[in-house]
Design an enzyme around this catalytic site. Structure first.
Site, PDB file in Angstrom:
ATOM      1  N   TRP A 319       0.841  -1.211   0.000  1.00  0.00           N
ATOM      2  CA  TRP A 319       0.000   0.000   0.000  1.00  0.00           C
ATOM      3  C   TRP A 319       0.871   1.254   0.000  1.00  0.00           C
ATOM      4  CZ3 TRP A 319      -0.654   4.317   3.006  1.00  0.00           C
ATOM      5  CH2 TRP A 319      -1.820   5.067   2.795  1.00  0.00           C
ATOM      6  N   HIS A 320       2.022   1.185   0.664  1.00  0.00           N
ATOM      7  CA  HIS A 320       2.855   2.382   0.794  1.00  0.00           C
ATOM      8  C   HIS A 320       3.609   2.745  -0.472  1.00  0.00           C
ATOM      9  CE1 HIS A 320       2.018   2.035   5.095  1.00  0.00           C
ATOM     10  NE2 HIS A 320       2.469   3.258   5.208  1.00  0.00           N
ATOM     11  N   GLY A 321       3.713   1.831  -1.415  1.00  0.00           N
ATOM     12  CA  GLY A 321       4.413   2.196  -2.641  1.00  0.00           C
ATOM     13  C   GLY A 321       4.544   1.031  -3.593  1.00  0.00           C
TER      14      GLY A 321
END
Length: 468
Positions: A319-321
């Protein structure tokens, strides 16, 4: 448009606030919706149409959910359509490039399909839409009949681009009926100013050191310089993101909304598990409610606990990248939490607090190295320097010079990352209320003055989470 810009602070926000408070009760939500779409279209003139299309389709799906003649089987199909549609958009815009490059590297092929531009805030508003669809399916909430209110829930500008992720159940009644007062508005302004100061005075300034260190050739970075740099990044990412969350919560208050807290002094934690209960709380709550618990949580045996933790932290990292270092970063924290749960929980309780705190900070700082370097070779090289395995000198004149310049910022950041300033202020307030009130007004004016001066005089104003 970012909150920490002169245009937002001195043009967009005052105009919207005036229009909002001059509007009657029935028009306030329409003003908020129009402002939110304008806010998004300012930086994403094309992708605002994508968001509007997504709102319309999910509104229709939600309406079909709520019909009396919709049976359980049809509801499952509608939920599946919603999941495929929303996750499909997210995967296409955010992970298409990662998928193509991974396939290319595995097969030694040379795909050149290009990477779509990532719409701002798509990770945040997609998760809000998914929580709405799942909660309607579970009959936890009723479908929103008003297209205006549904569109406002998805697009509300205070939390649109960087959260906190807001569940529909938490905000449903506030959209219909919320209270406004001068006291609440002023409280929102103060929270916004605190967030603005965190972002531009602390995050941006301490982040400058990390930019300098990261740009240095690895052969010229001493061991202490590597630690000074990554600690600067550790502080930068906290004040950057928590500052933006504070601004979002403050803006919500100004317009009568109440959003959940997203950070609770995470660097004061005594374990990695506690850290993640204090860091980006809305994301952790989302994964827990919509993925971890439906998978069985921790109540189905050790093997399923391991499986569930791998899934949750793989997804949290992803989700973060759109890069494998984020997946590695997520799994790293998942592994630490799993070790704490299965082996260390009892013994850690007997450790001195200072030891537990040092363990937590070391774990988190190493985690930020994994987070920051998308190139795994660079990441490994930097870690080797940090732990003296790269053959670099331990100390040099450069690090002394940098510490002389940045020492006051380190101290200010470390104090601001702790709850002590707030506790002392409350203590002072109880004893000397009139002096406290006058001093607080001066304090917020000073924050405003220096934050504005920074925004006028500096071009360095990144936002690390901006395109998550």
């Amino acid at each position: 448009m970012v909150f920490s810009s002169l245009f937002f602070t001195f043009a967009f926000l005052p105009v919207i606030a005036i229009l909002y408070y001059l509007s009657g009760k029935n028009l306030k939500n329409i003003v908020m919706l129009a402002a939110s779409l304008f806010f998004y279209a300012w930086g994403e003139p094309v992708y605002v149409l994508l968001m509007c299309g997504s709102i319309m389709i999910n509104y229709c799906i939600g309406t079909l959910f709520g019909r009396d003649d919709t049976g359980r089987r049809k509801k499952k199909i509608f939920l599946l359509i919603s999941l495929v549609f929303n996750l499909g958009f997210l995967i296409f815009f955010k992970y298409f490039g990662m998928i193509i490059s991974t396939i290319s590297s595995i097969g030694s092929w040379n795909f050149n399909a290009g990477t779509p531009v990532l719409p701002v805030g798509i990770s945040f508003y997609t998760f809000q839409i998914l929580s709405y669809a799942i909660d309607v399916y579970r009959k936890k909430i009723k479908p929103q009949k008003s297209l205006t209110l549904f569109a406002l829930y998805i697009s509300m500008f205070p939390q649109l681009v960087a959260g906190p992720i807001v569940n529909y159940a938490d905000i449903e009644s506030q959209m219909v009926d919320r209270r406004h007062s001068i006291k609440k508005f002023c409280s929102g302004v103060r929270r916004f100013l605190c967030g603005l100061a965190k972002k531009v005075l602390l995050a941006n300034n301490i982040g400058s050191l990390w930019v300098e260190v990261k740009a240095m050739p690895y052969t010229e970075i001493s061991v202490f310089m590597a630690w000074a740099g990554i600690i600067a990044f550790t502080l930068q990412i906290y004040f950057d993101f928590s500052g933006y969350s504070d601004m979002a919560i403050g803006l919500g208050k100004m317009f009568g909304f109440r959003f959940r807290e997203n950070f609770r002094y995470p660097y004061t934690s005594l374990s990695v598990s506690e850290f993640w209960r204090r860091w980006h709380i809305s994301l952790g709550s989302w994964f827990k409610e919509y993925v971890y618990i439906p998978l069985g949580g921790s109540r189905s045996g050790k093997m399923k606990l391991v499986r569930n933790m791998v899934i949750i932290w793989f997804l949290t990292g992803l989700w973060h990248g759109a890069s494998w270092n984020f997946v590695l970063w997520g799994l790293y924290f998942g592994a630490l939490i799993l070790i704490e749960k299965m082996f260390l929980q009892k013994s850690m309780a007997r450790w001195p607090k200072a030891v537990r705190h040092i363990y937590l900070l070391l774990s988190v700082i190493i985690g930020w190295v994994i987070f920051e370097f998308t190139n795994l070779t660079d990441m490994a090289s930097f870690l080797r320097i940090m732990f003296g395995a790269g053959g670099n000198v331990a100390f040099d004149n450069q690090v002394i010079a940098k510490l002389n310049i940045y020492a006051y910022l380190y101290i200010a950041c470390m104090i601001a990352a702790s709850p002590w300033p707030k506790k002392l202020a409350l203590l002072f307030k109880r004893s000397y209320f009139n002096i406290y009130r006058a001093a607080a007004n001066v304090y917020y004016c000073v924050l405003m003055f220096f934050s504005t001066a920074y925004m006028v005089g500096s071009t360095y104003n990144p936002f690390i989470y901006f395109r998550f």
